[in-house]
Design a protein around this motif. Structure first.
Motif, short mmCIF file in Angstrom:
data_model
loop_
_atom_site.label_atom_id
_atom_site.label_comp_id
_atom_site.label_asym_id
_atom_site.label_seq_id
_atom_site.Cartn_x
_atom_site.Cartn_y
_atom_site.Cartn_z
N ALA A 155 1.01 -0.78 -0.34
CA ALA A 155 -0.11 0.59 -0.12
C ALA A 155 0.66 1.05 -0.46
CB ALA A 155 -1.28 -0.04 1.07
N ALA A 156 1.91 1.44 0.29
CA ALA A 156 3.07 2.25 0.50
C ALA A 156 3.85 2.10 -0.84
CB ALA A 156 3.89 2.30 2.22
N GLU A 157 3.76 3.04 -1.98
CA GLU A 157 3.82 3.31 -3.31
C GLU A 157 5.36 4.02 -2.91
OE1 GLU A 157 0.84 4.23 -5.79
OE2 GLU A 157 -0.37 1.92 -5.28
N ASN A 158 5.17 5.04 -2.25
CA ASN A 158 6.27 5.52 -2.03
C ASN A 158 7.18 6.05 -0.19
OD1 ASN A 158 5.12 8.36 -1.14
ND2 ASN A 158 3.90 8.23 -2.91
N GLU A 159 8.30 6.82 -1.28
CA GLU A 159 8.92 7.13 0.45
C GLU A 159 7.79 7.84 1.16
OE1 GLU A 159 12.73 8.26 2.50
OE2 GLU A 159 12.40 9.11 0.18
N GLU A 160 7.75 9.01 0.67
CA GLU A 160 6.45 9.55 1.70
C GLU A 160 5.58 8.78 2.41
OE1 GLU A 160 3.03 13.18 1.06
OE2 GLU A 160 5.10 13.00 0.13
N GLN A 161 4.62 7.87 1.59
CA GLN A 161 3.28 6.93 2.09
C GLN A 161 4.50 6.22 3.28
OE1 GLN A 161 2.11 5.36 -1.37
NE2 GLN A 161 0.43 7.03 -1.34
N LYS A 192 11.21 -0.41 -2.25
CA LYS A 192 10.30 -0.75 -1.98
C LYS A 192 9.82 0.11 0.13
CE LYS A 192 8.36 -4.27 -4.94
NZ LYS A 192 6.89 -3.81 -5.86
N CYS A 193 8.57 0.38 0.20
CA CYS A 193 8.74 -0.19 2.15
C CYS A 193 8.62 -1.61 2.05
CB CYS A 193 6.77 0.52 2.65
SG CYS A 193 6.92 1.40 3.67
N VAL A 194 9.58 -1.56 3.16
CA VAL A 194 9.51 -3.21 3.81
C VAL A 194 9.05 -3.10 5.90
CG1 VAL A 194 10.74 -4.07 1.98
CG2 VAL A 194 11.96 -2.93 4.27
N VAL A 195 8.69 -4.60 5.58
CA VAL A 195 9.39 -4.68 7.69
C VAL A 195 10.42 -5.63 7.33
CG1 VAL A 195 8.03 -5.61 9.48
CG2 VAL A 195 6.75 -4.77 7.82
N GLN A 196 11.55 -4.92 8.17
CA GLN A 196 12.55 -5.19 8.43
C GLN A 196 12.91 -6.25 9.58
OE1 GLN A 196 15.00 -2.15 7.92
NE2 GLN A 196 16.07 -3.84 6.14
N ALA A 197 13.29 -8.12 9.54
CA ALA A 197 13.50 -9.07 10.85
C ALA A 197 14.20 -8.12 11.97
CB ALA A 197 14.30 -9.96 10.35
N PRO A 198 13.55 -7.99 13.13
CA PRO A 198 14.15 -7.89 14.38
C PRO A 198 15.44 -8.42 14.32
CG PRO A 198 12.42 -8.95 15.11
CD PRO A 198 12.49 -9.11 13.57
N LEU A 199 16.60 -7.67 15.33
CA LEU A 199 17.58 -8.29 16.06
C LEU A 199 17.46 -9.31 16.63
CD1 LEU A 199 19.67 -5.02 15.89
CD2 LEU A 199 20.10 -6.36 14.68
N PRO A 200 18.23 -10.23 16.47
CA PRO A 200 18.03 -11.53 17.35
C PRO A 200 17.69 -11.09 18.69
CG PRO A 200 20.66 -11.46 16.02
CD PRO A 200 19.95 -10.38 15.42
N GLN A 201 17.24 -11.90 19.68
CA GLN A 201 17.72 -11.49 20.77
C GLN A 201 18.77 -12.26 21.96
OE1 GLN A 201 13.74 -12.97 23.22
NE2 GLN A 201 13.38 -11.25 21.70
N CYS A 202 19.74 -11.90 22.63
CA CYS A 202 21.13 -12.32 22.48
C CYS A 202 20.90 -11.92 24.22
CB CYS A 202 22.46 -11.54 22.69
SG CYS A 202 23.99 -12.11 22.58
N GLY A 203 22.03 -12.62 24.63
CA GLY A 203 21.90 -12.86 26.58
C GLY A 203 22.37 -13.82 26.92
N GLN A 204 22.95 -13.77 28.27
CA GLN A 204 23.64 -15.04 29.02
C GLN A 204 23.24 -16.15 28.86
OE1 GLN A 204 26.69 -13.74 30.77
NE2 GLN A 204 27.12 -16.83 30.74
N ALA A 205 23.45 -17.16 28.82
CA ALA A 205 22.59 -19.03 29.00
C ALA A 205 22.52 -19.24 30.19
CB ALA A 205 23.91 -19.26 27.89
N PRO A 206 21.05 -19.52 31.08
CA PRO A 206 21.38 -19.99 32.10
C PRO A 206 22.41 -20.54 33.18
CG PRO A 206 19.62 -20.76 30.84
CD PRO A 206 20.51 -20.21 30.08
N TRP A 207 22.83 -21.10 32.09
CA TRP A 207 24.39 -22.13 32.33
C TRP A 207 24.97 -22.87 31.41
CZ3 TRP A 207 19.52 -24.00 31.43
CH2 TRP A 207 19.04 -24.65 30.51
#
Length: 125
Positions: free
Chosen positions: A77-83, A109-124
């Motif tokens: 539905a977003a056909e240009n940068e303004e939209q 194109k107007c795109v939904v990008q993938a989020p960054l991976p969640q990262c953290g300390q492993a429980p063990w």
């Protein structure tokens, strides 16, 4: 069309490490944030993609070294940068960008990008 990119099907993920300081490196190297290069063969070739893993061998193979950008969905539905900017302003949950899907294209194109991976300390470890 709307949907998951079949050429570069990346999904959000999680990375658990014995060392939480790895998270910055993981985020910087994530294909959810960075494009991925492929050797694209000419249309008359029997293959769409070459076997090469670097620009030099791709050129020797007769291909073009192209960066593909990952995304989850195209907002048709977003056909240009303004939209597209209107979608960006209205949605704080998703990373939305006005961009080309591959480096050899001027078609944005107007795109939904993938989020960054969640990262953290492993429980063990």
């Amino acid at each position: 069309s709307s949907g998951i990119n079949a050429e570069c099907p990346l999904r959000p993920g999680a990375y658990l490490s014995g060392n939480a300081s790895d998270c910055d490196r993981v985020a910087q190297g994530s294909e959810n944030q960075n494009g991925k290069y492929r050797c694209v063969m000419p249309e008359e070739s029997s293959r769409s993609y070459g076997r090469s893993i670097n620009p030099e061998s791709c050129a020797e193979e007769g291909g073009t070294w192209v960066m593909f950008h990952s995304y989850l969905e195209v907002i048709d539905a977003a056909e240009n940068e303004e939209q597209c900017n209107e979608y960006i302003a209205a949605d704080s949950r998703n990373r939305i960008s006005w961009m080309s899907l591959r480096s050899d294209s001027e078609n944005y194109k107007c795109v939904v990008q993938a989020p960054l991976p969640q990262c953290g300390q492993a429980p063990w470890t």
